[in-house]
Scaffold this motif. Structure first.
Motif, PDB file in Angstrom:
ATOM      1  N   LEU A 103       5.253 -20.920  -3.759  1.00  0.00           N
ATOM      2  CA  LEU A 103       3.864 -21.363  -3.689  1.00  0.00           C
ATOM      3  C   LEU A 103       3.067 -20.827  -4.871  1.00  0.00           C
ATOM      4  N   ALA A 104       3.226 -19.543  -5.181  1.00  0.00           N
ATOM      5  CA  ALA A 104       2.498 -18.959  -6.309  1.00  0.00           C
ATOM      6  C   ALA A 104       2.949 -19.556  -7.635  1.00  0.00           C
ATOM      7  N   THR A 105       4.252 -19.731  -7.796  1.00  0.00           N
ATOM      8  CA  THR A 105       4.778 -20.281  -9.043  1.00  0.00           C
ATOM      9  C   THR A 105       4.364 -21.728  -9.230  1.00  0.00           C
ATOM     10  N   SER A 106       4.340 -22.498  -8.153  1.00  0.00           N
ATOM     11  CA  SER A 106       3.932 -23.907  -8.262  1.00  0.00           C
ATOM     12  C   SER A 106       2.475 -24.021  -8.692  1.00  0.00           C
TER      13      SER A 106
ATOM     14  N   LEU B 224      -0.237 -10.797  -1.936  1.00  0.00           N
ATOM     15  CA  LEU B 224      -1.517 -10.471  -2.563  1.00  0.00           C
ATOM     16  C   LEU B 224      -1.447 -10.619  -4.073  1.00  0.00           C
ATOM     17  N   VAL B 225      -0.388 -10.100  -4.661  1.00  0.00           N
ATOM     18  CA  VAL B 225      -0.280 -10.129  -6.126  1.00  0.00           C
ATOM     19  C   VAL B 225       0.075 -11.528  -6.626  1.00  0.00           C
ATOM     20  N   SER B 226       1.155 -12.111  -6.078  1.00  0.00           N
ATOM     21  CA  SER B 226       1.632 -13.394  -6.609  1.00  0.00           C
ATOM     22  C   SER B 226       0.694 -14.540  -6.271  1.00  0.00           C
ATOM     23  N   LEU B 227       0.272 -14.640  -4.999  1.00  0.00           N
ATOM     24  CA  LEU B 227      -0.626 -15.726  -4.634  1.00  0.00           C
ATOM     25  C   LEU B 227      -1.999 -15.544  -5.260  1.00  0.00           C
TER      26      LEU B 227
ATOM     27  N   LEU C 219       1.611 -25.718 -12.248  1.00  0.00           N
ATOM     28  CA  LEU C 219       0.717 -26.871 -12.301  1.00  0.00           C
ATOM     29  C   LEU C 219      -0.474 -26.594 -13.212  1.00  0.00           C
ATOM     30  N   ALA C 220      -1.032 -25.400 -13.123  1.00  0.00           N
ATOM     31  CA  ALA C 220      -2.184 -25.051 -13.959  1.00  0.00           C
ATOM     32  C   ALA C 220      -1.815 -25.040 -15.439  1.00  0.00           C
ATOM     33  N   LEU C 221      -0.700 -24.387 -15.770  1.00  0.00           N
ATOM     34  CA  LEU C 221      -0.324 -24.248 -17.178  1.00  0.00           C
ATOM     35  C   LEU C 221       0.036 -25.587 -17.812  1.00  0.00           C
ATOM     36  N   HIS C 222       0.727 -26.429 -17.056  1.00  0.00           N
ATOM     37  CA  HIS C 222       1.124 -27.716 -17.629  1.00  0.00           C
ATOM     38  C   HIS C 222      -0.002 -28.748 -17.574  1.00  0.00           C
ATOM     39  N   LEU C 223      -1.012 -28.523 -16.738  1.00  0.00           N
ATOM     40  CA  LEU C 223      -2.142 -29.443 -16.693  1.00  0.00           C
ATOM     41  C   LEU C 223      -3.016 -29.307 -17.930  1.00  0.00           C
TER      42      LEU C 223
ATOM     43  N   GLY D 151      -1.476 -16.783  -8.815  1.00  0.00           N
ATOM     44  CA  GLY D 151      -1.326 -18.230  -8.873  1.00  0.00           C
ATOM     45  C   GLY D 151      -2.618 -18.962  -8.580  1.00  0.00           C
ATOM     46  N   ALA D 152      -3.337 -18.519  -7.539  1.00  0.00           N
ATOM     47  CA  ALA D 152      -4.600 -19.180  -7.203  1.00  0.00           C
ATOM     48  C   ALA D 152      -5.638 -18.964  -8.295  1.00  0.00           C
ATOM     49  N   GLY D 153      -5.662 -17.763  -8.865  1.00  0.00           N
ATOM     50  CA  GLY D 153      -6.626 -17.506  -9.940  1.00  0.00           C
ATOM     51  C   GLY D 153      -6.354 -18.355 -11.166  1.00  0.00           C
ATOM     52  N   VAL D 154      -5.096 -18.462 -11.535  1.00  0.00           N
ATOM     53  CA  VAL D 154      -4.736 -19.302 -12.696  1.00  0.00           C
ATOM     54  C   VAL D 154      -5.082 -20.760 -12.424  1.00  0.00           C
ATOM     55  N   TRP D 155      -4.812 -21.236 -11.194  1.00  0.00           N
ATOM     56  CA  TRP D 155      -5.108 -22.632 -10.887  1.00  0.00           C
ATOM     57  C   TRP D 155      -6.606 -22.912 -10.930  1.00  0.00           C
TER      58      TRP D 155
END
Length: 471
Positions: free
Chosen positions: A386-389, A442-445, A393-397, A448-452
């Motif tokens: 979930l975090a990686t997706s 906490l760390v991974s999600l 998605l954010a980086l490739h968008l 991921g959510a912050g990057v998105w």
């Protein structure tokens, strides 16, 4: 000769690194061959291995070039087939006859087998480069031979003594050329182009590298692709009927998703998972006779396989720019930010799809490998995927549009995924599901959510672009 020189230059312009690497290996093979001719017998194998690698790499590039050359328009050129034949004759002289002459001078045994081996390496390279999907015909044969190593050794010893072996090898060369070159010389109507955001994975090995290059698929691939198209058409018609009957924001978003992501409907997702599961089951059955690797690695592979879809998003959105103008006019947003927000919200569905596929693949791998602690692996895979997706998605968008930048981003995502998965697996195993899993989530999600959210703000602030990509 001038035509052959221009074809060689075109190969150098398209794949300069491949040409340089192949010729460096050939020069190294020539150096060791000279030392072998001077009496250092042990260097013959070194020279043969280097030249074998060189000829395989070179002819893979030649097959790749043929894919771009053999388009319907090229056959209108005068004497196109004859020029290709002349270029092939020069290639055979340089990569088969010349090294064979050196082996004759050195007095090497089994000259006929050496000549056939050179032809087979060149033919395999051509087949892999011109039509990579035909490589699937070779791997089952190698896997079956891997089941019986003692039989394979005895078979090769007998084959060296048999007078029929060279003729069988020549027949194999003819089959390789039939699979690699013959389809390229047929003039066929081009098939309808697939959506840049299709997720069937059927045409990735035949990605177009030159404008106008036909998309070549086998019969099985064409049938599966037709099934995907039928499912996409059916779900699109259902979405249109639902929106026409009762317009709402939710149904409008579903309709946008059906347009942008035609093969991400529930039926197509199930079909894709089933096809991958069949391939994975065959692979596991094929390697079960060998020593088992650590089952924990299955989770990492499943996550990387699920996020491998996101690089296609970057390329697909770039190719779809001219067509997105029609969608912009159809949606008629009040502001450009509203349109960008609609697109980013529609693409967010890829995250739960990626999570679902990662979990399904993890469960399948755990069952096939009889993992000792499948819940541990599944728990970590759910959080990390979930975090990686979200991050992928954010980086490739909003990521770079150049191929080099995309490759760097993709490598960063892949290595980051592996590091987080193994670190998370150790953390959960050490601190337990509650503490370790909580820290991992906490760390991974959080990351991921912050990057998105940051990427979405950046994407929404950008002006829509409808210009065709250069090149």
């Amino acid at each position: 000769m001038s035509v052959a020189w221009q074809l060689w230059l075109q190969l150098f312009r398209r794949t300069p690194l491949l040409v340089v690497l192949a010729n460096l290996l050939r020069l190294a093979a020539a150096y060791f061959a000279v030392r072998w001719l001077r009496g250092e017998e042990e260097l013959a194998i070194v020279a043969a291995m280097l030249f074998g690698a060189a000829t395989w790499i070179w002819h893979t590039g030649q097959g790749y070039q043929l894919r771009g050359l053999c388009v319907p328009e090229s056959f209108l050129l005068p004497n196109f087939r004859r020029r290709l034949l002349e270029y092939g004759a020069i290639d055979v002289a340089m990569w088969v006859l010349l090294p064979l002459l050196i082996t004759v001078i050195g007095g090497a045994p089994h000259l006929s087998l050496i000549a056939c081996a050179l032809l087979i390496l060149a033919g395999m390279g051509l087949m892999m480069g011109s039509n990579p999907r035909t490589g699937a015909y070779i791997w089952p044969f190698l896997i079956v031979l891997g089941w019986m190593p003692s039989f394979l050794t005895a078979f090769f010893k007998e084959a060296l003594r048999s007078p029929l072996t060279p003729w069988l090898l020549l027949a194999g060369v003819a089959l390789l050329l039939r699979f690699s070159i013959a389809p390229l010389l047929r003039i066929e109507d081009r098939e309808t182009a697939a959506s840049p955001l299709e997720s069937t994975s059927l045409g990735r090995m035949q990605t177009r590298s030159t404008p106008g290059e036909p998309r070549r698929m086998g019969r099985f691939g064409k049938r599966i692709n037709a099934l995907y198209e039928q499912l996409a058409e059916r779900t699109l018609q259902r979405a249109l009927a639902a929106y026409a009957g009762s317009p709402s924001f939710r149904r409008r978003m579903i309709l946008v998703r059906r347009l942008l992501l035609p093969n991400d409907n529930p039926e197509a997702i199930v079909l894709r998972i089933v096809l991958v599961a069949v391939i994975v089951c065959f692979y596991f059955v094929a390697i079960m006779h060998r020593q088992h690797f650590n089952p924990v690695v299955i989770g990492a592979y499943a996550i990387m396989l699920s996020v491998s879809r996101f690089p296609q998003l970057n390329v697909g959105m770039l190719r779809m720019r001219p067509n997105m103008a029609d969608l912009y006019l159809t949606l008629a947003p009040e502001t450009r930010a509203e349109y960008q927000q609609t697109i980013s919200d529609a693409l967010l569905i890829l995250v739960p799809i990626s999570l679902l596929t990662a979990l399904v693949y993890t469960v399948l791998g755990a069952v096939l490998m009889h993992a000792p602690d499948p819940w541990h692996m599944l728990f970590v895979a759910a959080i990390v995927s979930l975090a990686t997706s979200l991050a992928a998605l954010a980086l490739h968008l909003i990521g770079p549009e150049g191929s080099t930048g995309r490759a760097i981003v993709n490598l960063a995502v892949m290595f980051g995924t592996m590091a987080v998965y193994w670190g998370g697996y150790w953390l959960v195993g050490t601190a337990g599901y509650l503490i370790g899993g909580g820290l991992l989530a906490l760390v991974s999600l959080g990351f991921g959510a912050g990057v998105w959210m940051a990427a979405q703000r950046e994407y929404v602030s950008r002006a829509p672009r409808f210009d065709a990509p250069i090149g």
